[in-house]
Design a protein around this motif. Structure first.
Motif, PDB file in Angstrom:
ATOM      1  N   ASP A  48      38.901 -26.381  -1.590  1.00 43.52           N
ATOM      2  CA  ASP A  48      40.053 -26.157  -2.463  1.00 43.52           C
ATOM      3  C   ASP A  48      41.315 -26.614  -1.742  1.00 43.52           C
ATOM      4  O   ASP A  48      41.468 -26.359  -0.538  1.00 43.52           O
ATOM      5  N   VAL A  49      42.213 -27.246  -2.503  1.00 38.11           N
ATOM      6  CA  VAL A  49      43.483 -27.693  -1.932  1.00 38.11           C
ATOM      7  C   VAL A  49      44.596 -27.346  -2.917  1.00 38.11           C
ATOM      8  O   VAL A  49      44.518 -27.699  -4.096  1.00 38.11           O
ATOM      9  N   TYR A  50      45.619 -26.656  -2.436  1.00 38.06           N
ATOM     10  CA  TYR A  50      46.780 -26.348  -3.269  1.00 38.06           C
ATOM     11  C   TYR A  50      47.633 -27.597  -3.444  1.00 38.06           C
ATOM     12  O   TYR A  50      47.600 -28.509  -2.610  1.00 38.06           O
ATOM     13  N   MET A  51      48.410 -27.619  -4.536  1.00 44.06           N
ATOM     14  CA  MET A  51      49.270 -28.764  -4.794  1.00 44.06           C
ATOM     15  C   MET A  51      50.249 -28.961  -3.633  1.00 44.06           C
ATOM     16  O   MET A  51      50.790 -27.990  -3.095  1.00 44.06           O
ATOM     17  N   ASP A  52      50.431 -30.200  -3.250  1.00 41.91           N
ATOM     18  CA  ASP A  52      51.333 -30.627  -2.179  1.00 41.91           C
ATOM     19  C   ASP A  52      50.913 -30.129  -0.795  1.00 41.91           C
ATOM     20  O   ASP A  52      51.677 -30.227   0.157  1.00 41.91           O
ATOM     21  N   PRO A  64      46.696 -33.393  -2.990  1.00 44.51           N
ATOM     22  CA  PRO A  64      46.877 -33.486  -4.443  1.00 44.51           C
ATOM     23  C   PRO A  64      48.334 -33.222  -4.811  1.00 44.51           C
ATOM     24  O   PRO A  64      48.987 -32.367  -4.208  1.00 44.51           O
ATOM     25  N   ARG A  65      48.830 -33.970  -5.775  1.00 45.92           N
ATOM     26  CA  ARG A  65      50.216 -33.801  -6.242  1.00 45.92           C
ATOM     27  C   ARG A  65      50.276 -33.159  -7.619  1.00 45.92           C
ATOM     28  O   ARG A  65      51.265 -32.515  -7.961  1.00 45.92           O
ATOM     29  N   ALA A  66      49.227 -33.329  -8.422  1.00 55.62           N
ATOM     30  CA  ALA A  66      49.149 -32.721  -9.763  1.00 55.62           C
ATOM     31  C   ALA A  66      47.677 -32.598 -10.127  1.00 55.62           C
ATOM     32  O   ALA A  66      46.872 -33.439  -9.729  1.00 55.62           O
ATOM     33  N   CYS A  67      47.331 -31.533 -10.850  1.00 52.57           N
ATOM     34  CA  CYS A  67      45.950 -31.332 -11.270  1.00 52.57           C
ATOM     35  C   CYS A  67      45.973 -30.717 -12.667  1.00 52.57           C
ATOM     36  O   CYS A  67      46.560 -29.651 -12.868  1.00 52.57           O
TER      37      CYS A  67
END
Length: 135
Positions: A48-52, A64-67
């Protein structure tokens, strides 16, 4: 006759607009879920990766920049805008991918590196991994 043709032409133009299904709004999510394959060991890891936030998988850094997902009433279409950098042997950071990944088509825009593959599997609203600010 001419009025009949005009009415028919207007009906042809209006019917598709009225009868066409409305496109559902994209739902932004704070967490992107990726899978990564280490081709040396053959292991697949989900992370899992949070935005930015930037997470390292092997020699790759995934940000990731947007999901986005769609409402549950719509066909699933999960996509994310992602940046992927490679850490080279001489410790230089080199951008190898910037663009959209689609969970439904992992081969379309997945990262196919010599040693690592990374692809989007999902977007979600929360994660058991604490956000970067809470660590």
């Amino acid at each position: 006759m001419q009025q009949t043709l005009l009415k028919l032409a207007a009906a042809v133009l209006i019917v598709p607009a009225v009868g066409a299904p409305a496109l559902a709004d994209k739902i932004p999510n704070p967490v992107a879920v990726f899978s990564g394959l280490d081709k040396i060991t053959g292991r697949i890891t989900s992370f899992d990766v949070y935005m930015d936030e930037t997470v390292q998988f092997g020699a790759l850094q995934v940000t990731p920049r947007a999901c986005y997902t769609r409402p549950a009433t719509e066909a699933p279409q999960t996509d994310a805008f992602v940046e992927v950098d490679e850490i080279t042997l001489n410790r230089q950071v080199q951008r190898i991918f910037t663009g959209w990944m689609f969970a439904a088509s992992p081969g379309l825009h997945a990262i196919d590196h010599a040693v690592y593959d990374v692809w989007l599997t999902n977007c979600k609203t929360s994660s058991p991994v604490p956000p970067p600010a809470k660590r």
